[in-house]
Design an enzyme around this catalytic site. Sequence first.
Site, mmCIF file in Angstrom:
data_model
loop_
_atom_site.group_PDB
_atom_site.id
_atom_site.type_symbol
_atom_site.label_atom_id
_atom_site.label_comp_id
_atom_site.label_asym_id
_atom_site.label_seq_id
_atom_site.Cartn_x
_atom_site.Cartn_y
_atom_site.Cartn_z
ATOM 1 N N TYR A 59 0.857 -1.186 0.000
ATOM 2 C CA TYR A 59 0.000 0.000 0.000
ATOM 3 C C TYR A 59 0.885 1.225 0.000
ATOM 4 C CZ TYR A 59 -2.924 3.713 1.967
ATOM 5 O OH TYR A 59 -3.579 4.891 2.184
ATOM 6 N N GLU A 79 -3.411 7.538 -4.153
ATOM 7 C CA GLU A 79 -3.295 6.293 -3.385
ATOM 8 C C GLU A 79 -3.196 5.102 -4.335
ATOM 9 O OE1 GLU A 79 -5.951 5.132 0.240
ATOM 10 O OE2 GLU A 79 -6.677 3.986 -1.472
#
Length: 380
Positions: free
Chosen positions: A101, A187
């Site tokens: 992530y 993101e």
Amino acid sequence: MDLYEHMGKDLFRAHGIETPRGIVAFSGSDAASATGELGGRSVVKIQVQVGGRGKGGGVELCDTPDAAAAAADRMLGTDFKGFPVTRVLVEELLPIAREFYTSMVLDRSRGDYLAMTTAEGGMDIEEVARTRPDALRRVHIDPMLGLRAYHVRELIGTLPVEAWEGAGDTIRKMFELLVERDATLVEVNPLVLLEDDRVVALDAKVTIDDNALWRHPDIAGLAEQFPIDDVEARAKEKDLQYVKLDGEVGIIGNGAGLVMSTLDVVAQAGARAANFLDVGGGASADQMATSLEVVLSDPAVKVVLVNIFGGITRGDLVARGILEALERVQARVPIVVRLDGTNAEDGRRILSDAAHPKIVPASNMLEAAEEAADLAGATP
Ligand code: GDP
Ligand code: MN
């Protein structure tokens, strides 16, 4: 402005970030031919301005063009968390070794950027952040200094060594994108390490600062592709400030500040707001009726919370407005009402005399929010 994943990935590619090959499809047969072009297997992904698709049936791995057609046909024309699905992204299937992530956001409270990475990416990132915050590397980036080599080393240090080069490169390009495109969020979840050690952005979530859209006409123009929500269109027509959110408590308040704090108190009570709606200063019967119509037309709404602080608006008039509104609109869910300020007592008396079966009076904002959370079934 929240971009669709495929739009975010177009920006990624423009900045040199590796993404899977993908084709946008508007029908099952589009998805089948796209899958053919991509080698006969694909991932079909719903394109909506909201996350959580993996867990919600919005991402499907398909082994044949026919399977991709079936997946696309199932997804298209439905709603995902209240957002209409008008298109899917068909992507090549990649052999994933690990999922990470990484994200960068504008941190308004500190006046800088916050970059984060963790080696435990994938669909349970919120769970990781909550239960094991140490697993997340966080680096603040001074906008005057920009992203430095030591920031990148700190961020990639938590990833396996095979991913360092690719992840570092991705992070540098994400920062360029963030600054050059006036993004408030970039993101990538998951950022994946492939079996051949390449690092690829498998997902893209990009939010562009609305106040900077005038500097990016190419991005601003993408807004035309988002479906116009019927409810939002009606609210706009009536001059109501309405924004759809993805919770279950419908909110009506007067004044943007009061509505914002109502959202916070509802969150504090353990529930989530279904919308932001500011009726404005007047809060007349007509405005109130339209507001209730607008909020109740959202099928996700399980309870409505009306929070009015009478200033120039008098509480007795607001109470009459709500009752009049309920003659025009069929209330299918309970309506918690908190009235305060000018003539609030008169207003509360009018409501209790009317004894409308759907109206639940509350004496203050916290109690109102707790009551609403309770009625929405959000609290244990
Ligand atoms: P989100 O849940 O809305 O964030 O959707 P994502 O784009 O992150 O996809 C959810 C999950 O689908 C990912 O975490 C992957 O596990 C899986 N996925 C997506 N694309 C591929 C792919 O090309 N290959 C494989 N094996 N899995 C994929
Ligand atoms: Mn994702």
